[in-house]
Motif scaffolding. Structure first.
Motif, PDB file in Angstrom:
ATOM      1  N   VAL A   6       6.028 125.820  48.134  1.00 32.59           N
ATOM      2  CA  VAL A   6       5.209 124.749  47.454  1.00 32.59           C
ATOM      3  C   VAL A   6       4.451 125.778  46.508  1.00 32.59           C
ATOM      4  O   VAL A   6       3.565 126.370  47.014  1.00 32.59           O
ATOM      5  N   SER A  42       0.251 121.964  36.452  1.00 35.29           N
ATOM      6  CA  SER A  42       1.198 121.233  36.617  1.00 35.29           C
ATOM      7  C   SER A  42       2.502 121.795  35.904  1.00 35.29           C
ATOM      8  O   SER A  42       3.678 121.849  36.368  1.00 35.29           O
ATOM      9  N   LYS A  84       2.796 121.599  42.364  1.00 38.84           N
ATOM     10  CA  LYS A  84       2.885 119.955  42.907  1.00 38.84           C
ATOM     11  C   LYS A  84       1.434 119.779  43.545  1.00 38.84           C
ATOM     12  O   LYS A  84       1.346 118.513  43.859  1.00 38.84           O
ATOM     13  N   ASN A 130       0.493 114.635  37.114  1.00 35.31           N
ATOM     14  CA  ASN A 130       1.638 114.261  37.787  1.00 35.31           C
ATOM     15  C   ASN A 130       1.527 115.291  39.228  1.00 35.31           C
ATOM     16  O   ASN A 130       2.549 115.927  39.743  1.00 35.31           O
ATOM     17  N   MET A 131       0.423 115.421  39.817  1.00 30.48           N
ATOM     18  CA  MET A 131       0.191 116.143  40.954  1.00 30.48           C
ATOM     19  C   MET A 131      -0.508 115.492  41.949  1.00 30.48           C
ATOM     20  O   MET A 131      -1.144 114.720  41.827  1.00 30.48           O
ATOM     21  N   PHE A 156       5.972 115.701  49.494  1.00 32.75           N
ATOM     22  CA  PHE A 156       6.066 116.179  47.962  1.00 32.75           C
ATOM     23  C   PHE A 156       6.796 115.410  47.226  1.00 32.75           C
ATOM     24  O   PHE A 156       7.208 115.409  46.203  1.00 32.75           O
ATOM     25  N   VAL A 212       5.898 113.471  44.094  1.00 32.60           N
ATOM     26  CA  VAL A 212       5.464 114.073  42.777  1.00 32.60           C
ATOM     27  C   VAL A 212       6.621 113.792  41.924  1.00 32.60           C
ATOM     28  O   VAL A 212       6.536 113.670  40.784  1.00 32.60           O
ATOM     29  N   ASP A 213       7.868 114.128  42.346  1.00 32.43           N
ATOM     30  CA  ASP A 213       8.838 113.841  41.464  1.00 32.43           C
ATOM     31  C   ASP A 213       9.173 112.375  41.076  1.00 32.43           C
ATOM     32  O   ASP A 213       9.514 112.036  40.056  1.00 32.43           O
ATOM     33  N   LYS A 266       6.780 111.878  38.176  1.00 27.97           N
ATOM     34  CA  LYS A 266       7.326 112.565  37.077  1.00 27.97           C
ATOM     35  C   LYS A 266       8.243 111.635  36.524  1.00 27.97           C
ATOM     36  O   LYS A 266       8.131 111.657  35.246  1.00 27.97           O
TER      37      LYS A 266
END
Length: 266
Positions: free
Chosen positions: A135, A155, A160, A190-191, A246, A249-250, A253
């Motif tokens: 990561v 970012s 992430k 976005n983290m 994690f 995070v996606d 986004k």
């Protein structure tokens, strides 16, 4: 990924700080963390004699931190200094169990609320990310948290998670600002943000130098929607453990692509 935040107080006694770090690294390893994050100025608190102590102890400190990472098989992140002419550089150093040290040099110096960090500290200029268990992890220090573009660039560089380590100055509203800024930086980049501060010395009962930023506690881990993943229990010394997924995070986004939508140079 399981990480640990070591909310501690450090003092001008570097040897005592080493002993405290050893204890917290051991506890983090026992908790199953792959990374333990310490606050800014872990090696030595801010205050008189900083440059002299940095010259005397920095090399031994680095050697001991790497040995601890090797011994316990986890990544250790500590706030450090190294001498640079008449000033010092304020660093956040990452020690991997593979024997690698990577350091970020604080870009935004704390010339605010009556302090003049730039009088004694040389600023950095480059953003830094490191790989932890596959990561990408960004690095930031204290006052950096007030500057959203740094987090946006981390970012965009693939981070992430960003680790923010601080020795936050006390004062009216400062704990609230710290908490708010951590949440907002997670939202607008976005983290996930992991923000560890020095403990509040009045709560922990640790004697620290007067007239220096020495912490208010309030360590927390926040996801990209601003939701808490973990937080300290009171403002004293403690280990905060966070389990991070994690996938959020996606999701952030996709749902809230603020960096894709950004204009005006952000």
């Amino acid at each position: 990924m399981k990480i640990a935040l070591a909310q501690i107080n450090t003092t001008p006694d570097v040897s005592a700080n080493v002993s405290k770090v050893e204890d917290y690294v051991r506890s983090a390893a026992e908790a199953g963390a792959v990374l333990v994050q310490f606050p800014e100025a872990t090696m030595r608190s801010f205050g008189p004699g900083l440059r002299e102590d940095t010259r005397a102890h920095a090399a031994d400190w680095q050697e001991r931190m790497q040995a601890l990472a090797d011994e316990h098989g986890l990544t250790i992140v500590t706030g450090e200094f190294f001498a640079h002419g008449a000033r010092v550089v304020n660093q956040l150093a990452v020690y991997s169990p593979a024997g690698q040290r990577v350091a970020y040099e604080k870009i935004h110096l704390y010339d605010a609320f009556g302090f003049r960090e730039s009088d004694t500290v040389e600023p950095g200029s480059d953003i830094v990310t490191v790989d932890v268990d596959g990561v990408a992890v960004g690095l930031a220090i204290c006052y950096d948290i007030r500057f959203p573009k740094l987090f946006a660039e981390l970012s965009r560089a693939g981070a992430k998670l960003t680790l923010v380590s601080a020795s936050w100055g006390a004062g009216p509203g400062k704990l609230y600002q710290w908490d708010l800024l951590a949440r907002v930086r997670a939202l607008d980049s976005n983290m996930i943000v992991s923000a560890v501060d020095q403990a509040d010395p009045e709560v922990s009962g640790v004697q620290v130098p007067a007239d220096a930023p020495t912490g208010v506690g309030g360590s927390l881990v926040v996801d990209p929607f601003g939701e808490l993943i973990a937080q300290d229990d009171g403002q004293g010394e403690q280990l905060v453990v966070a389990d991070i997924d994690f996938a959020v995070v996606d999701k952030a986004k996709a749902a809230l692509p603020v960096l894709e939508n950004a204009r005006l140079g952000y």
